[in-house]
Design a protein around this motif. Structure first.
Motif, PDB file in Angstrom:
ATOM      1  N   HIS A  79     -46.262  -0.945  27.362  1.00  0.00           N
ATOM      2  CA  HIS A  79     -46.857  -1.239  26.295  1.00  0.00           C
ATOM      3  C   HIS A  79     -47.703  -2.897  25.632  1.00  0.00           C
ATOM      4  N   ARG A  80     -48.250  -2.067  25.760  1.00  0.00           N
ATOM      5  CA  ARG A  80     -49.350  -3.019  26.129  1.00  0.00           C
ATOM      6  C   ARG A  80     -50.894  -3.110  24.884  1.00  0.00           C
ATOM      7  N   ARG A  81     -51.430  -4.486  24.301  1.00  0.00           N
ATOM      8  CA  ARG A  81     -53.055  -4.266  24.290  1.00  0.00           C
ATOM      9  C   ARG A  81     -53.785  -4.977  25.091  1.00  0.00           C
ATOM     10  N   ARG A  82     -53.762  -6.068  25.892  1.00  0.00           N
ATOM     11  CA  ARG A  82     -54.857  -6.655  26.663  1.00  0.00           C
ATOM     12  C   ARG A  82     -54.509  -6.457  27.328  1.00  0.00           C
ATOM     13  N   VAL A  83     -54.923  -6.629  29.201  1.00  0.00           N
ATOM     14  CA  VAL A  83     -53.930  -6.983  30.124  1.00  0.00           C
ATOM     15  C   VAL A  83     -55.568  -6.757  31.265  1.00  0.00           C
ATOM     16  N   ALA A  84     -55.148  -6.958  32.560  1.00  0.00           N
ATOM     17  CA  ALA A  84     -56.071  -7.616  33.246  1.00  0.00           C
ATOM     18  C   ALA A  84     -55.115  -6.179  33.980  1.00  0.00           C
ATOM     19  N   MET A  85     -55.607  -5.699  34.245  1.00  0.00           N
ATOM     20  CA  MET A  85     -55.470  -4.364  35.529  1.00  0.00           C
ATOM     21  C   MET A  85     -55.691  -3.167  36.474  1.00  0.00           C
ATOM     22  N   ARG A  86     -55.197  -3.730  37.627  1.00  0.00           N
ATOM     23  CA  ARG A  86     -55.750  -3.037  38.665  1.00  0.00           C
ATOM     24  C   ARG A  86     -55.351  -1.225  39.257  1.00  0.00           C
ATOM     25  N   GLY A  87     -56.206   0.157  39.323  1.00  0.00           N
ATOM     26  CA  GLY A  87     -55.590   0.961  39.612  1.00  0.00           C
ATOM     27  C   GLY A  87     -54.999   0.717  41.287  1.00  0.00           C
ATOM     28  N   VAL A  88     -54.670   2.002  41.298  1.00  0.00           N
ATOM     29  CA  VAL A  88     -53.200   2.577  42.542  1.00  0.00           C
ATOM     30  C   VAL A  88     -54.805   2.293  43.167  1.00  0.00           C
ATOM     31  N   GLY A  89     -56.355   2.799  43.520  1.00  0.00           N
ATOM     32  CA  GLY A  89     -56.877   3.105  44.481  1.00  0.00           C
ATOM     33  C   GLY A  89     -58.013   1.619  44.221  1.00  0.00           C
ATOM     34  N   GLY A  90     -57.606   0.383  43.415  1.00  0.00           N
ATOM     35  CA  GLY A  90     -58.328  -0.942  43.517  1.00  0.00           C
ATOM     36  C   GLY A  90     -59.614  -0.680  42.401  1.00  0.00           C
ATOM     37  N   LEU A  91     -59.689  -0.439  41.145  1.00  0.00           N
ATOM     38  CA  LEU A  91     -60.210  -0.375  40.443  1.00  0.00           C
ATOM     39  C   LEU A  91     -59.662  -1.227  39.396  1.00  0.00           C
ATOM     40  N   ALA A  92     -60.273  -2.432  39.085  1.00  0.00           N
ATOM     41  CA  ALA A  92     -60.261  -3.687  38.553  1.00  0.00           C
ATOM     42  C   ALA A  92     -60.837  -3.070  36.978  1.00  0.00           C
ATOM     43  N   PHE A  93     -60.384  -3.394  36.502  1.00  0.00           N
ATOM     44  CA  PHE A  93     -60.560  -3.160  35.008  1.00  0.00           C
ATOM     45  C   PHE A  93     -59.455  -4.181  34.103  1.00  0.00           C
ATOM     46  N   LEU A  94     -59.813  -4.400  32.381  1.00  0.00           N
ATOM     47  CA  LEU A  94     -59.634  -4.675  31.254  1.00  0.00           C
ATOM     48  C   LEU A  94     -58.998  -3.544  30.207  1.00  0.00           C
ATOM     49  N   LEU A  95     -58.168  -3.740  30.028  1.00  0.00           N
ATOM     50  CA  LEU A  95     -57.185  -2.894  29.161  1.00  0.00           C
ATOM     51  C   LEU A  95     -56.958  -3.755  27.227  1.00  0.00           C
ATOM     52  N   ASP A  96     -57.992  -3.358  26.740  1.00  0.00           N
ATOM     53  CA  ASP A  96     -58.240  -4.197  25.471  1.00  0.00           C
ATOM     54  C   ASP A  96     -58.488  -3.128  24.877  1.00  0.00           C
TER      55      ASP A  96
END
Length: 155
Positions: free
Chosen positions: A30-47
Motif C-alpha cells: 500500500h504505497r504512493r511514493r517510495v524508493a524501491m530496489r528490485g530483487v535483481g538490483g534495479l533501483a527506482f522511485l515508485l511515484d
C-alpha cells in the motif's frame, strides 16, 4: 532516479519487458511514493498520483516503458477454519467486527497472527493454525477497486 508512475493490473497485463520484480508484504504493497530496489538490483522511485494497493501479479510501469513485477511476499498468518459453512460465516462475522484485514477463501479465512483472535476463534469452535503464505486481504467496501489505476479512462 528512474520512476514508476503507473500500474498495469494483473488482469490487464498483456505483454511488455519485465526487467525485475519486487517482493512486498501486505503493508508494503500500500504505497504512493517510495524508493524501491528490485530483487535483481534495479533501483527506482515508485511515484504514483495517489496511495494505491499493489496486488500480487501487478506490474509497475517504469518511465522508459519497461515493467517491474509485483509479488506478494510470504507472511506469517493464521488459517482459520470451521466445521461447517455456517460456522465459518459466523467466525467471519466476528473477525469482521474487529475491523482487521482478512483474506476470505472458499473454506478458510486468513488473518495476521494475533494470539487474542486465536483464543476467540477456538472459543467459538473454529481452528486457527499458523501458516506462511502471501496475504491478499479483501480491499473493503470503500477501497475503490484497490486503488485502480492504469492509465486509461472508463466509460
Amino acid at each position: 532516479m528512474l520512476r514508476a508512475r503507473d500500474i498495469v493490473r494483473r488482469d490487464a497485463l498483456t505483454g511488455g519487458e519485465i526487467v525485475d520484480r519486487v517482493v512486498l508484504d501486505h503493508g508494503d504493497r500500500h504505497r504512493r511514493r517510495v524508493a524501491m530496489r528490485g530483487v535483481g538490483g534495479l533501483a527506482f522511485l515508485l511515484d504514483l498520483p495517489t496511495a494505491t494497493v499493489l496486488e500480487d501479479g501487478d506490474a509497475l510501469v517504469l518511465e522508459d516503458g519497461r515493467l517491474v513485477w509485483v509479488e506478494a511476499a510470504p507472511e506469517r498468518l493464521l488459517e482459520i477454519r470451521a466445521a461447517s459453512e455456517h460456522a465459518l460465516r459466523r467466525l467471519i462475522w466476528h473477525i469482521g467486527n474487529r475491523h482487521i484485514p482478512a483474506e476470505i477463501a472458499a473454506d478458510a479465512v486468513f488473518i495476521a497472527q494475533d494470539h487474542v483472535l486465536v483464543e476467540m476463534v477456538r472459543g467459538l469452535g473454529g481452528s486457527a493454525e499458523p501458516v506462511t503464505r502471501p496475504f491478499r486481504p479483501e480491499g473493503g467496501a470503500y477501497a475503490g477497486g484497490h486503488g485502480h489505476h492504469h492509465g486509461h479512462g472508463h466509460d
